[in-house]
Design a protein around this motif. Structure first.
Motif, PDB file in Angstrom:
ATOM      1  N   ASP A 186      45.629  44.590  37.574  1.00 51.04           N
ATOM      2  CA  ASP A 186      46.497  43.624  38.254  1.00 51.04           C
ATOM      3  C   ASP A 186      46.224  42.199  37.781  1.00 51.04           C
ATOM      4  N   TYR A 187      44.956  41.856  37.591  1.00 50.57           N
ATOM      5  CA  TYR A 187      44.643  40.529  37.058  1.00 50.57           C
ATOM      6  C   TYR A 187      45.209  40.368  35.645  1.00 50.57           C
ATOM      7  N   GLN A 188      45.134  41.419  34.858  1.00 52.60           N
ATOM      8  CA  GLN A 188      45.665  41.353  33.499  1.00 52.60           C
ATOM      9  C   GLN A 188      47.170  41.109  33.522  1.00 52.60           C
ATOM     10  N   ARG A 189      47.885  41.832  34.368  1.00 54.03           N
ATOM     11  CA  ARG A 189      49.344  41.663  34.447  1.00 54.03           C
ATOM     12  C   ARG A 189      49.687  40.265  34.956  1.00 54.03           C
ATOM     13  N   ALA A 240      51.389  37.969  51.462  1.00 58.42           N
ATOM     14  CA  ALA A 240      50.157  38.577  50.997  1.00 58.42           C
ATOM     15  C   ALA A 240      49.048  37.529  50.921  1.00 58.42           C
ATOM     16  N   ALA A 241      49.402  36.345  50.456  1.00 61.07           N
ATOM     17  CA  ALA A 241      48.389  35.291  50.323  1.00 61.07           C
ATOM     18  C   ALA A 241      47.798  34.937  51.682  1.00 61.07           C
ATOM     19  N   ALA A 242      48.641  34.835  52.678  1.00 54.80           N
ATOM     20  CA  ALA A 242      48.160  34.489  54.018  1.00 54.80           C
ATOM     21  C   ALA A 242      47.242  35.581  54.557  1.00 54.80           C
ATOM     22  N   PHE A 243      47.627  36.829  54.383  1.00 55.39           N
ATOM     23  CA  PHE A 243      46.776  37.929  54.842  1.00 55.39           C
ATOM     24  C   PHE A 243      45.445  37.939  54.091  1.00 55.39           C
ATOM     25  N   ASN A 244      45.488  37.701  52.778  1.00 51.20           N
ATOM     26  CA  ASN A 244      44.236  37.633  52.019  1.00 51.20           C
ATOM     27  C   ASN A 244      43.346  36.528  52.558  1.00 51.20           C
ATOM     28  N   ASP A 245      43.936  35.368  52.842  1.00 42.96           N
ATOM     29  CA  ASP A 245      43.164  34.241  53.371  1.00 42.96           C
ATOM     30  C   ASP A 245      42.514  34.573  54.711  1.00 42.96           C
ATOM     31  N   MET A 246      43.166  35.426  55.490  1.00 42.82           N
ATOM     32  CA  MET A 246      42.635  35.820  56.800  1.00 42.82           C
ATOM     33  C   MET A 246      41.679  37.008  56.718  1.00 42.82           C
ATOM     34  N   VAL A 255      55.610  43.058  44.460  1.00 42.86           N
ATOM     35  CA  VAL A 255      55.623  43.545  43.074  1.00 42.86           C
ATOM     36  C   VAL A 255      56.892  44.350  42.824  1.00 42.86           C
ATOM     37  N   ALA A 256      57.279  45.172  43.781  1.00 44.92           N
ATOM     38  CA  ALA A 256      58.494  45.979  43.629  1.00 44.92           C
ATOM     39  C   ALA A 256      59.747  45.105  43.572  1.00 44.92           C
ATOM     40  N   PRO A 270      52.470  38.038  42.865  1.00 44.59           N
ATOM     41  CA  PRO A 270      52.191  39.270  43.619  1.00 44.59           C
ATOM     42  C   PRO A 270      51.086  40.122  43.006  1.00 44.59           C
ATOM     43  N   TYR A 271      50.998  40.133  41.680  1.00 45.37           N
ATOM     44  CA  TYR A 271      49.921  40.884  41.030  1.00 45.37           C
ATOM     45  C   TYR A 271      48.564  40.258  41.338  1.00 45.37           C
ATOM     46  N   LEU A 272      48.532  38.930  41.338  1.00 45.11           N
ATOM     47  CA  LEU A 272      47.294  38.237  41.678  1.00 45.11           C
ATOM     48  C   LEU A 272      46.875  38.561  43.109  1.00 45.11           C
ATOM     49  N   GLU A 273      47.810  38.469  44.035  1.00 47.22           N
ATOM     50  CA  GLU A 273      47.497  38.748  45.441  1.00 47.22           C
ATOM     51  C   GLU A 273      47.100  40.205  45.651  1.00 47.22           C
TER      52      GLU A 273
END
Length: 74
Positions: free
Chosen positions: A51-54, A1-7, A21-22, A30-33
């Motif tokens: 999600d940021y809160q969790r 997820a982090a890599a996809f977000n970066d792209m 998350v699952a 995972p919640y951050l991403e």
């Protein structure tokens, strides 16, 4: 997820983050991403803040993301 977000591939990041998350519901990353992906997709602010809160609950070092996300909502 982090890599996809970066792209900038937020839909793919969201899919990966949902799976993560699952698989690891007590891991904060995972919640951050997922929150970052939702931001990129311009999702509802309430969903993003949740999600940021969790993430911050699980990993206190993410509290700054949560506090920053609250600013536009408040």
């Amino acid at each position: 997820a982090a890599a996809f977000n970066d792209m900038g591939r937020f839909a793919d990041a969201l899919k990966d983050a949902e799976k993560a998350v699952a698989l690891a519901p007590t891991d904060g990353r995972p919640y951050l991403e997922r929150a970052l992906a939702k931001e990129g997709l311009r999702d509802a602010p309430v969903a993003i803040v949740a999600d940021y809160q969790r993430a911050a609950e699980l990993y206190p070092q993410y509290a700054s993301f949560y506090k920053q996300a609250l600013e536009p909502v408040a």
